[in-house]
Scaffold this motif. Sequence first.
Motif, short mmCIF file in Angstrom:
data_model
loop_
_atom_site.label_atom_id
_atom_site.label_comp_id
_atom_site.label_asym_id
_atom_site.label_seq_id
_atom_site.Cartn_x
_atom_site.Cartn_y
_atom_site.Cartn_z
N ASP A 86 0.82 -1.27 0.04
CA ASP A 86 -0.09 0.01 0.05
C ASP A 86 0.91 1.21 0.02
O ASP A 86 1.58 1.69 1.16
CB ASP A 86 -0.97 -0.03 1.20
N PHE A 87 1.03 1.99 -1.08
CA PHE A 87 2.04 3.28 -1.07
C PHE A 87 1.40 4.23 -0.01
O PHE A 87 2.45 4.68 0.40
CB PHE A 87 1.77 3.75 -2.86
N VAL B 169 3.15 3.20 2.92
CA VAL B 169 4.67 3.50 2.64
C VAL B 169 5.11 5.14 2.78
O VAL B 169 5.91 5.52 3.64
CB VAL B 169 5.25 2.95 1.65
N ASP B 170 4.43 5.97 2.02
CA ASP B 170 4.48 7.33 1.92
C ASP B 170 4.29 8.08 3.52
O ASP B 170 5.32 8.58 4.05
CB ASP B 170 3.56 7.94 1.02
N HIS C 95 7.40 1.21 -4.21
CA HIS C 95 6.81 2.00 -3.62
C HIS C 95 7.77 2.79 -2.42
O HIS C 95 7.80 3.93 -2.06
CB HIS C 95 5.73 1.35 -2.71
N ALA D 79 8.80 6.70 -2.24
CA ALA D 79 8.69 7.49 -1.12
C ALA D 79 10.27 7.95 -0.57
O ALA D 79 10.19 9.29 -0.15
CB ALA D 79 8.15 6.48 0.14
#
Length: 336
Positions: free
Chosen positions: A66-67, A70-71, A120, A124
């Motif tokens: 799930d980006f 992660v971000d 991802h 990030a």
Amino acid sequence: MSSNQNQVVVVTGASGGIGRAVARAFGARHARVALLARGEQGLSAAAADITRAGGTALEIPTDVADFAQVDAAAERAEKELGPIDVWVNVAFTSVFAPFIEIEPDEFRRVTEVSYLGYVHGTMAALRRMKPRDRGTIVQVGSALAYRGIPLQSAYCGAKHAIQGFNEALRCELLHEGSHVRTTMVQMPAVNTPQFSWVLSKLPRHAQPVPPIYQPEVAARAVLYAADHPRRREYWVGGSTVGTLVANAVAPGILDRYLARTGYKSQQTGEPKPPAQPANLWAPADRDRDFGAHGEFDDQSTPRSFQLWASRHHGLLAAGGSALAATALAVWRRARS
């Protein structure tokens, strides 16, 4: 680059295996380490390892597929620890099974975690490193990034994808003259808990293909790559070198060899435990800490001469040249 004691490092897959060993090694340098993984028990134990080693730990439960998670983890790491110096992508999952026995959603999930998780993490990291024009991204790869083997089609596909993605990114960074570096470390078989928690449809207990190395060997390679990121990639272990050379020279012969030996070499003689967990959809270390090591300590080596040679190739080349010059001088003296 910050000094080792002030480095801010993010490690994905930090609760077990190579990620756990890498996080612990950075902790021993007194770095500030953000730990990304799904398993809360494993994360807590990893954080305790880092604290005992003298570092600072920040636990951030994260699903790298799930980006947005992660971000958000990267944002929190920078807010609480400082600007990220090093980002290490390790997190993965897999399925041990013949391709025909893997369900489409299982294959998709492996790809989302083991390939897109690296994408991802890299996205990030770059969002924060590029404006500062500094930072290092280390992709933990495998000999399987070049050489596919039976029973691991989803994992091999992900590692091949990371290899291509990372090469393309490296070219772009070089084109831009960026001081952000990316490098990849190709690993051999490592004694990690994956063989006790990866979804397996095999009749017998899964095992790494010997020779097997301890996670600390992998961790030393990752730290060296983080300190020397100008090299495009590092190969760890003589087996990795042998596999990649053989695949480049005679891939068809290697296909047939692996078809004959690959099934047996990836399984022990013991039946698969009936209650073995599977971390494909949920973390196996949610309620239990598996640590860095798997079940194969008695078969694993804590050192790699090839890794030492890779780190000291300049010294070896100089030594080889000196030996050659000495031999030539002796030969000429003998002739005269």
